[in-house]
Scaffold this active site. Structure first.
Site, PDB file in Angstrom:
ATOM      1  N   LYS A  70       4.453  12.030 -16.186  1.00 52.93           N
ATOM      2  CA  LYS A  70       3.508  12.867 -16.950  1.00 52.93           C
ATOM      3  C   LYS A  70       4.252  13.924 -17.774  1.00 52.93           C
ATOM      4  CE  LYS A  70       1.195  14.221 -13.322  1.00 52.93           C
ATOM      5  NZ  LYS A  70       1.939  13.433 -12.317  1.00 52.93           N
ATOM      6  N   THR A  71       5.143  14.628 -17.114  1.00 49.31           N
ATOM      7  CA  THR A  71       5.862  15.678 -17.826  1.00 49.31           C
ATOM      8  C   THR A  71       6.761  15.061 -18.894  1.00 49.31           C
ATOM      9  OG1 THR A  71       5.787  17.001 -15.833  1.00 49.31           O
ATOM     10  CG2 THR A  71       7.346  17.695 -17.510  1.00 49.31           C
ATOM     11  N   ASP A  75       0.580  21.084 -18.854  1.00 50.61           N
ATOM     12  CA  ASP A  75       1.087  20.304 -17.719  1.00 50.61           C
ATOM     13  C   ASP A  75       0.409  20.832 -16.452  1.00 50.61           C
ATOM     14  OD1 ASP A  75       2.511  18.519 -16.234  1.00 50.61           O
ATOM     15  OD2 ASP A  75       4.496  19.307 -16.704  1.00 50.61           O
ATOM     16  N   GLU A  76       0.302  20.003 -15.417  1.00 50.87           N
ATOM     17  CA  GLU A  76      -0.301  20.430 -14.141  1.00 50.87           C
ATOM     18  C   GLU A  76      -1.704  20.989 -14.362  1.00 50.87           C
ATOM     19  OE1 GLU A  76       1.466  19.889 -11.459  1.00 50.87           O
ATOM     20  OE2 GLU A  76       3.583  19.994 -12.046  1.00 50.87           O
ATOM     21  N   GLN A 104      -2.544  16.615  -6.607  1.00 49.44           N
ATOM     22  CA  GLN A 104      -1.552  17.689  -6.506  1.00 49.44           C
ATOM     23  C   GLN A 104      -2.157  19.062  -6.788  1.00 49.44           C
ATOM     24  OE1 GLN A 104       2.586  16.811  -7.848  1.00 49.44           O
ATOM     25  NE2 GLN A 104       1.640  15.057  -8.805  1.00 49.44           N
ATOM     26  N   ARG A 115       8.551  15.044  -4.035  1.00 48.08           N
ATOM     27  CA  ARG A 115       9.667  15.684  -4.747  1.00 48.08           C
ATOM     28  C   ARG A 115      10.949  14.886  -4.529  1.00 48.08           C
ATOM     29  NH1 ARG A 115       7.173  17.062  -8.179  1.00 48.08           N
ATOM     30  NH2 ARG A 115       5.539  16.024  -7.053  1.00 48.08           N
TER      31      ARG A 115
HETATM   32  P1  ATP Z   1       4.931  15.277 -11.075  1.00 45.83           P
HETATM   33  O1  ATP Z   1       3.563  14.775 -10.783  1.00 45.83           O
HETATM   34  O2  ATP Z   1       5.727  15.454  -9.848  1.00 45.83           O
HETATM   35  O3  ATP Z   1       4.933  16.449 -11.993  1.00 45.83           O
HETATM   36  P2  ATP Z   1       5.502  13.600 -13.349  1.00 45.83           P
HETATM   37  O4  ATP Z   1       4.411  12.611 -13.424  1.00 45.83           O
HETATM   38  O5  ATP Z   1       5.441  14.743 -14.267  1.00 45.83           O
HETATM   39  O6  ATP Z   1       5.677  14.085 -11.835  1.00 45.83           O
HETATM   40  P3  ATP Z   1       8.131  13.192 -14.411  1.00 45.83           P
HETATM   41  O7  ATP Z   1       8.777  14.372 -13.799  1.00 45.83           O
HETATM   42  O8  ATP Z   1       7.815  13.231 -15.856  1.00 45.83           O
HETATM   43  O9  ATP Z   1       6.848  12.804 -13.564  1.00 45.83           O
HETATM   44  O10 ATP Z   1       8.992  11.904 -14.144  1.00 45.83           O
HETATM   45  C1  ATP Z   1       9.509  11.601 -12.864  1.00 45.83           C
HETATM   46  C2  ATP Z   1      10.881  10.971 -12.979  1.00 45.83           C
HETATM   47  O11 ATP Z   1      10.776   9.663 -13.483  1.00 45.83           O
HETATM   48  C3  ATP Z   1      11.779  11.722 -13.920  1.00 45.83           C
HETATM   49  O12 ATP Z   1      13.090  11.689 -13.406  1.00 45.83           O
HETATM   50  C4  ATP Z   1      11.683  10.920 -15.191  1.00 45.83           C
HETATM   51  O13 ATP Z   1      12.814  11.064 -15.993  1.00 45.83           O
HETATM   52  C5  ATP Z   1      11.551   9.516 -14.656  1.00 45.83           C
HETATM   53  N1  ATP Z   1      10.824   8.610 -15.572  1.00 45.83           N
HETATM   54  C6  ATP Z   1       9.571   8.762 -16.019  1.00 45.83           C
HETATM   55  N2  ATP Z   1       9.218   7.736 -16.813  1.00 45.83           N
HETATM   56  C7  ATP Z   1      10.274   6.898 -16.878  1.00 45.83           C
HETATM   57  C8  ATP Z   1      10.547   5.659 -17.555  1.00 45.83           C
HETATM   58  N3  ATP Z   1       9.637   5.066 -18.319  1.00 45.83           N
HETATM   59  N4  ATP Z   1      11.754   5.103 -17.349  1.00 45.83           N
HETATM   60  C9  ATP Z   1      12.656   5.704 -16.565  1.00 45.83           C
HETATM   61  N5  ATP Z   1      12.485   6.843 -15.923  1.00 45.83           N
HETATM   62  C10 ATP Z   1      11.304   7.457 -16.066  1.00 45.83           C
HETATM   63 MG    MG Z   2       5.345  16.809 -13.896  1.00 51.22          MG
END
Ligand code: ATP
Ligand code: MG
Length: 718
Positions: free
Chosen positions: A35-36, A220-221, A251, A606
């Protein structure tokens, strides 16, 4: 230009979200699904491909660390500075708007931000001046009430008590508190948000300006926004629908602070043309870790429901360690960290996550003994240390003479012979005349009101502040901070303190000078802002960001709450005990228990490669010894993802399953009982078999206890 680098490393759903034209969008997805990443790539895409000016970008998140990281990631992608973008926390951005438009917001230009300790102190003083008993009206409760109302967007004048005595008193106090804050130019955290919202709502030109300016608004969040935050976002984007939000209902962990999952529904109603994108692949964690998180969260009823899968390997089993006590736990964790480091890994890849700040001390001690650098986020934060707060209070008073809490803090620090009676008299006079303590002091000195001794002591203080004013005038920020240390007498004062302590305090003051030197606020378009005020607000808003530079390689310690959005290769989740995690207060309330479970979900997710969970059989916390039972969350994690660790010998044995039941020996969860010794209570849990049958009771007077059913002397009331 080749922009493939912006979308190459994205899956189809992510790419869709990044490249979609500007409109209301909701990315609803589980932890670690990118997402981020999507949000960051979208900002870069808008700028690089669609030619949006960096100036028109607004991106909001919850913690300073997350905001810094977001800025950093955008910068890395675009390879140019992100200064012009407004990327920050809700509080940070609200502060920035208020600073720029202080007079429209009815604030003095030198207004100061209070942290929650300062706020509590103001409330205590208020009670004293109104001669209200703080035993009957605990300051914390009033603080809670005021902040809760502000989070809902309500001022004292909006509230009615309908004959309810308690409410009547609370509203009266809220009123009085507002008056004091307005008089002294003080703004608490909740006020930042509320006032920034009111400012835009009530000043059409400003609203029009910011609406025009922010072409792209990202959050975000989003699941953790409260009512005022949402209302603020709504104001900025209404009619333009340029709101891009990402979030995960699983979350949501700030319900206790007024966050509303309902905002996701509000969004769906307010932006009916929104597009929903779900991301279902987790890229962060190994399969075991993800499986544990997925399984745990199914125990919550109130969910929107999501799929989350990974094509990663199983990875290592999750380790579970049962410690004798909290010291043993710390010993174990630090030992494991050493092994991790010996294998050639980095310190900053490791995080120790706990439920309560008070737990950090044990780990800090062990890490110190082993000489492993670490950094604590939150806890006794740098800017909250007494010596730092004292120095900051001088600076704040320098900037705004009406800042009464700062005045109170330093009028006699270091001691200069100003007694309680003199102070009380000043307080009474200030209150009567409705002026600040500083003004009261000036008037009393002019009138020769006090005895020669008291009068001279006050004059001395007045002189210090006046000298500071004249001498600091042409200085740059860090020189001002340095000057304050010397002129205030603080440095000399600490030199006289017992060696170690005084020395450490002086070192911290030096660190403050360094912090001021390094301070660089990202607002190139805000030259009008005064660097001292910006620094002071930074100190209040971003407390805890100071121990070691971010880039330093050190072990990360933080609460589960502040770990949201972050990821670490090796995570320790410690203190998984009933009464601690889930916290004691949440155990009886289904909604709060579900929030604790979401927090546990946040914690587990995490971890990228290794997750190690621990609990102690006995724990001394807040000066009390307890014998907690393992957290119920441990039972909710699938057994085949877990291995129990014995010190020295690793035994691949799954966590012992305890038979948990709704009823045992005629007793049921929820029964009200009366115990011969502990009095009245409610049954919370029943477990075990045969002679091991146990019951957990929450006693009204003596709190949580586990009793053996065979011996317990109680009878059922209902
Ligand atoms: P959270 O809910 O904990 O905030 P999130 O959904 O925001 O998580 P991110 O932090 O954006 O998730 O991504 C999680 C990890 O996965 C990061 O290390 C990111 O670089 C990696 N990632 C996300 N998408 C891809 C992708 N398409 N290919 C490879 N790595 C990815
Ligand atoms: Mg995130």
């Amino acid at each position: 230009m080749d922009v493939s680098f912006l979308i190459n490393n994205l899956n189809d759903a992510q790419r869709l979200a990044v490249t979609a034209p500007s409109k209301a969008m909701l990315i609803l997805a589980g932890a670690g699904s990118g997402k981020t990443r999507v949000l960051v790539h979208r900002i870069a895409w808008k700028i690089q491909v669609e030619g949006v000016s960096p100036h028109s970008i607004l991106a909001v998140t919850f913690t300073n660390k997350a905001a810094l990281e977001m800025r950093d990631r955008v910068e890395k992608l675009l390879k140019f500075p992100t200064q012009a973008m407004w990327i920050g926390t809700f509080h940070g951005l609200a502060h920035r708007i208020l600073r720029r438009h202080a007079s429209e917001a009815q604030l003095p230009t030198t207004f100061q931000v209070m942290d929650s300790d300062d706020q509590l102190r103001v409330i205590k003083r208020l009670l004293k001046s109104m001669r209200i008993d703080d035993k009957k009206w605990p300051p914390k409760q009033i603080q809670w009430f005021v902040n809760g109302q502000k989070d809902e967007g309500l001022r004292a004048k909006h509230l009615s008590h309908n004959g309810d005595f308690f409410l009547e008193q609370m509203i009266k106090l809220y009123h009085a508190y507002e008056t004091i804050c307005n008089q002294s130019g003080l703004v608490d955290f909740a006020e930042l948000l509320l006032r920034a919202h009111e400012l835009l709502r009530d000043t059409p030109e400003l609203l029009a300006f910011y609406r025009q300016r922010f072409r792209e608004v990202h959050v975000d969040e989003f699941q953790d926004t409260n009512k005022v935050q949402y209302a603020w976002l709504r104001l900025l984007t209404e009619g333009k629908d340029n709101l891009f939000i990402v979030g995960d209902d699983d979350q949501s962990i700030y319900g206790w602070r007024g966050a509303q999952i309902a905002n996701i529904f509000n969004f769906q109603q307010d932006y009916p043309n929104y597009e929903l994108i779900r991301l279902e692949q987790n890229y962060r964690s190994t399969a075991y870790i993800l499986q544990a998180a997925n399984q745990l969260i199914t125990h919550n009823n109130n969910r929107m429901g999501k799929q989350l899968w990974t094509d990663s390997d199983n990875g290592e089993l999750i380790s579970l360690y049962s410690a004798f006590n909290e010291q043993d736990e710390a010993y174990f964790v630090v030992d494991q960290i050493q092994q991790w480091l010996e294998a050639g890994n980095l310190k900053k890849e490791v995080a120790i996550l706990y439920r309560s700040n008070a737990q950090s001390r044990q780990f800090e001690e062990r890490l110190m003994i082993e000489a492993i650098p670490y950094r604590v986020y939150g806890g006794l934060r740098f800017f909250e240390r007494a010596e730092i707060k004292n120095a900051l209070a001088y600076l704040r008073l320098l900037s705004n003479r009406n800042d009464d809490p700062s005045f109170e803090r330093i009028i006699n620090t270091p001691t200069r012979g100003i007694g309680q009676r003199t102070l009380d008299s000043l307080r009474d006079f200030a209150k009567y005349e409705q002026i600040s303590l500083w003004q009261a002091t000036e008037r009393r000195i002019n009138d020769n009101f006090f005895s020669a001794r008291a009068g001279n002591a006050l004059k001395k203080f007045q002189k210090i502040m006046q000298d500071l004013e004249t001498e600091s005038h042409s200085l740059v920020l860090y020189e001002k901070v340095k000057l304050v240390g010397e002129k205030s007498g603080l440095i000399d004062f600490y030199k006289k303190e017992k060696e170690d302590r005084g020395e450490a305090r002086i070192e911290n003051l030096e660190e403050l000078i360094n912090a001021a030197r390094a301070f660089d606020y990202p607002c190139e378009d805000d030259e009008t802002l005064n660097d001292l005020d910006m620094f002071l607000a930074h100190a209040t808003l971003e407390a805890g960001e100071m121990q070691g530079a971010d880039a330093d390689d050190c072990v990360q310690l933080m609460t589960l709450h502040s770990a949201k959005g972050l990821e670490f290769k090796h995570v320790f989740m410690v203190g998984l005990e009933e009464g601690l995690f889930p916290s004691g207060r949440s155990i009886e309330d289904v909604a709060r228990l579900e929030e604790e479970r979401r927090l546990c979900y946040v914690g587990i997710t995490r971890a990228m490669q290794k997750l190690c969970i621990s609990y102690a059989e006995s724990r001394r916390l807040y000066g009390k010894e307890s014998y907690p039972s393992p957290s119920r969350f441990l039972r909710e994690i699938p057994k085949d993802c877990v291995q129990e660790i014995r010190v020295r010998a690793k035994v691949t044995k799954t966590f012992k399953t305890i038979k948990v039941t709704e009823s045992l020996g005629g007793h049921r969860v929820g029964d009200k009982i009366s115990h011969a010794k502990f009095g009245l209570g409610t049954i919370l849990q029943l477990e075990g078999e045969g002679t091991q049958e146990k019951v957990q009771i929450n006693f009204r007077e003596s709190g949580l206890k586990w009793l053996m059913l065979a011996y317990a002397k109680f009878e059922r009331l209902s």
